[in-house]
Design a protein around this motif. Structure first.
Motif, mmCIF file in Angstrom:
data_model
loop_
_atom_site.group_PDB
_atom_site.id
_atom_site.type_symbol
_atom_site.label_atom_id
_atom_site.label_comp_id
_atom_site.label_asym_id
_atom_site.label_seq_id
_atom_site.Cartn_x
_atom_site.Cartn_y
_atom_site.Cartn_z
ATOM 1 N N GLN A 196 0.866 -1.224 0.054
ATOM 2 C CA GLN A 196 -0.052 -0.206 0.022
ATOM 3 C C GLN A 196 0.786 1.120 -0.034
ATOM 4 O O GLN A 196 0.485 2.286 -0.614
ATOM 5 C CB GLN A 196 -0.963 -0.098 1.208
ATOM 6 N N LEU A 197 2.168 1.058 0.785
ATOM 7 C CA LEU A 197 2.842 2.317 0.933
ATOM 8 C C LEU A 197 4.123 2.204 -0.284
ATOM 9 O O LEU A 197 4.984 3.142 -0.274
ATOM 10 C CB LEU A 197 3.379 2.569 2.389
ATOM 11 N N ASN A 198 4.193 1.122 -0.764
ATOM 12 C CA ASN A 198 5.240 0.915 -2.103
ATOM 13 C C ASN A 198 6.528 1.187 -1.361
ATOM 14 O O ASN A 198 7.614 1.883 -1.855
ATOM 15 C CB ASN A 198 5.010 1.838 -2.896
ATOM 16 N N LEU A 199 6.764 0.604 -0.090
ATOM 17 C CA LEU A 199 8.051 0.592 0.557
ATOM 18 C C LEU A 199 8.853 -0.811 0.206
ATOM 19 O O LEU A 199 8.118 -1.668 0.279
ATOM 20 C CB LEU A 199 7.956 0.789 1.916
ATOM 21 N N ILE A 200 10.043 -0.683 0.368
ATOM 22 C CA ILE A 200 10.972 -1.798 0.258
ATOM 23 C C ILE A 200 11.799 -2.212 1.460
ATOM 24 O O ILE A 200 12.566 -1.179 2.151
ATOM 25 C CB ILE A 200 11.993 -1.709 -0.734
ATOM 26 N N GLN A 201 11.538 -3.489 2.116
ATOM 27 C CA GLN A 201 12.050 -3.556 3.285
ATOM 28 C C GLN A 201 13.739 -3.804 2.912
ATOM 29 O O GLN A 201 14.007 -4.530 2.063
ATOM 30 C CB GLN A 201 11.640 -5.038 3.921
ATOM 31 N N TYR A 202 14.673 -3.267 3.852
ATOM 32 C CA TYR A 202 16.064 -3.366 3.763
ATOM 33 C C TYR A 202 16.482 -4.719 4.515
ATOM 34 O O TYR A 202 16.254 -4.736 5.659
ATOM 35 C CB TYR A 202 16.862 -2.082 4.418
ATOM 36 N N LYS A 203 16.982 -5.661 3.768
ATOM 37 C CA LYS A 203 17.314 -7.039 4.258
ATOM 38 C C LYS A 203 16.151 -7.549 5.474
ATOM 39 O O LYS A 203 15.007 -7.463 4.917
ATOM 40 C CB LYS A 203 18.765 -6.825 4.968
ATOM 41 N N ASN A 204 16.575 -7.858 6.623
ATOM 42 C CA ASN A 204 15.430 -8.571 7.560
ATOM 43 C C ASN A 204 15.788 -7.686 8.770
ATOM 44 O O ASN A 204 15.811 -7.741 9.881
ATOM 45 C CB ASN A 204 16.115 -9.825 7.981
ATOM 46 N N THR A 205 15.488 -6.071 8.453
ATOM 47 C CA THR A 205 15.457 -5.180 9.641
ATOM 48 C C THR A 205 14.084 -4.509 9.677
ATOM 49 O O THR A 205 13.188 -4.742 8.806
ATOM 50 C CB THR A 205 16.488 -4.057 9.202
ATOM 51 N N THR A 206 13.879 -3.640 10.441
ATOM 52 C CA THR A 206 12.702 -2.797 10.673
ATOM 53 C C THR A 206 12.778 -1.541 9.684
ATOM 54 O O THR A 206 11.794 -0.475 9.766
ATOM 55 C CB THR A 206 12.684 -2.194 11.965
ATOM 56 N N ILE A 207 13.583 -1.557 8.749
ATOM 57 C CA ILE A 207 14.097 -0.461 7.893
ATOM 58 C C ILE A 207 13.069 -0.704 6.787
ATOM 59 O O ILE A 207 13.564 -1.538 5.823
ATOM 60 C CB ILE A 207 15.525 -0.199 7.494
ATOM 61 N N PHE A 208 12.385 0.270 5.971
ATOM 62 C CA PHE A 208 11.624 0.371 4.871
ATOM 63 C C PHE A 208 11.863 1.642 4.148
ATOM 64 O O PHE A 208 12.024 2.612 4.885
ATOM 65 C CB PHE A 208 10.042 0.173 4.977
ATOM 66 N N GLU A 209 12.055 1.537 2.715
ATOM 67 C CA GLU A 209 12.124 2.838 2.226
ATOM 68 C C GLU A 209 11.778 2.600 0.518
ATOM 69 O O GLU A 209 11.445 1.715 0.137
ATOM 70 C CB GLU A 209 13.662 3.390 2.169
ATOM 71 N N ASN A 210 11.526 3.927 0.078
ATOM 72 C CA ASN A 210 11.471 4.183 -1.310
ATOM 73 C C ASN A 210 12.350 5.396 -2.033
ATOM 74 O O ASN A 210 13.145 5.812 -1.038
ATOM 75 C CB ASN A 210 9.743 4.135 -1.873
ATOM 76 N N ASP A 211 11.912 6.062 -2.971
ATOM 77 C CA ASP A 211 12.742 7.011 -3.620
ATOM 78 C C ASP A 211 12.774 8.250 -2.494
ATOM 79 O O ASP A 211 13.651 9.189 -2.298
ATOM 80 C CB ASP A 211 12.556 7.381 -4.712
ATOM 81 N N SER A 212 11.617 8.468 -1.878
ATOM 82 C CA SER A 212 11.353 9.758 -1.080
ATOM 83 C C SER A 212 11.070 9.594 0.245
ATOM 84 O O SER A 212 11.147 10.526 0.987
ATOM 85 C CB SER A 212 10.071 10.248 -1.670
ATOM 86 N N LEU A 213 11.032 8.145 0.843
ATOM 87 C CA LEU A 213 10.622 7.811 2.237
ATOM 88 C C LEU A 213 11.611 6.882 2.988
ATOM 89 O O LEU A 213 12.051 6.014 2.435
ATOM 90 C CB LEU A 213 9.359 7.126 2.358
ATOM 91 N N PHE A 214 11.921 7.401 4.096
ATOM 92 C CA PHE A 214 12.759 6.386 5.194
ATOM 93 C C PHE A 214 11.758 5.964 6.243
ATOM 94 O O PHE A 214 11.364 6.883 6.745
ATOM 95 C CB PHE A 214 13.933 7.032 5.406
ATOM 96 N N VAL A 215 11.588 4.542 6.625
ATOM 97 C CA VAL A 215 10.552 4.457 7.608
ATOM 98 C C VAL A 215 11.278 3.435 8.468
ATOM 99 O O VAL A 215 11.718 2.564 7.821
ATOM 100 C CB VAL A 215 9.425 3.861 6.815
ATOM 101 N N LEU A 216 11.417 3.656 9.622
ATOM 102 C CA LEU A 216 11.579 2.462 10.691
ATOM 103 C C LEU A 216 10.185 1.947 10.969
ATOM 104 O O LEU A 216 9.194 2.785 11.332
ATOM 105 C CB LEU A 216 12.177 3.120 12.019
ATOM 106 N N SER A 217 9.879 0.752 11.055
ATOM 107 C CA SER A 217 8.672 0.089 11.419
ATOM 108 C C SER A 217 8.802 -1.235 12.515
ATOM 109 O O SER A 217 8.666 -2.025 12.016
ATOM 110 C CB SER A 217 8.034 -0.310 10.277
ATOM 111 N N PRO A 218 9.084 -0.956 13.729
ATOM 112 C CA PRO A 218 8.816 -1.905 14.729
ATOM 113 C C PRO A 218 7.672 -2.518 14.871
ATOM 114 O O PRO A 218 6.559 -1.834 14.380
ATOM 115 C CB PRO A 218 9.432 -1.383 16.013
ATOM 116 N N SER A 219 7.391 -3.776 15.340
ATOM 117 C CA SER A 219 5.957 -4.490 15.583
ATOM 118 C C SER A 219 5.967 -4.429 17.016
ATOM 119 O O SER A 219 6.652 -5.078 17.651
ATOM 120 C CB SER A 219 5.864 -5.752 14.882
#
Length: 137
Positions: free
Chosen positions: A19-42
């Motif tokens: 939905q937000l078109n983010l790509i997860q960085y390896k097996n971390t809580t980091i997600f990003e795309n061209d314009s966004l950087f997201v930390l996403s803990p559960s």
């Protein structure tokens, strides 16, 4: 324990990816795309706690919008990541462990997040899936 942790870390990831078109960085809580950087803990535990690791904070891209998107059970908490770091992350109040390295622990209590060591707080708003998707991140 590991399978439970892995299962909880997977909850609502598909919303970030699809939905937000983010790509997860390896097996971390980091997600990003061209314009966004997201930390996403559960947060999927009765105590409502999560941690933020220094190794992930170091990777924050200063040239992008950055958010902390907490996957809180089946809901979401969205906070400007730069503001969160400034208000809630203090070098002198971190934890250090063999498995996690330097990290900060937080608990969600009613309408705020509390740093477990420094006791600093930030007010939050809990969103459902549709509210998250409709946000202009």
């Amino acid at each position: 324990m590991i399978n439970k942790r892995k299962a909880s870390s997977e909850i609502n990831k598909e919303i970030l990816k699809n939905q937000l078109n983010l790509i997860q960085y390896k097996n971390t809580t980091i997600f990003e795309n061209d314009s966004l950087f997201v930390l996403s803990p559960s947060v999927q535990n009765k105590q409502k706690w999560f941690d933020i690791r220094e190794v992930n904070i170091i990777k924050v891209k200063k040239n992008k919008k950055a958010y902390l998107i907490i996957r809180y059970f089946n809901q979401f908490i969205v906070i400007d990541l730069y503001e969160f770091i400034e208000l809630m992350i203090c070098d002198c109040k971190s934890n250090n462990s063999k498995n996690s390295g330097i990290h900060w622990k937080f608990v969600i209590n009613n309408n705020c997040i509390i740093n477990k060591k420094s006791k600093s707080q930030i007010i939050i708003k809990i969103l459902d899936k549709q509210e998250l998707i409709s946000q202009k991140l």
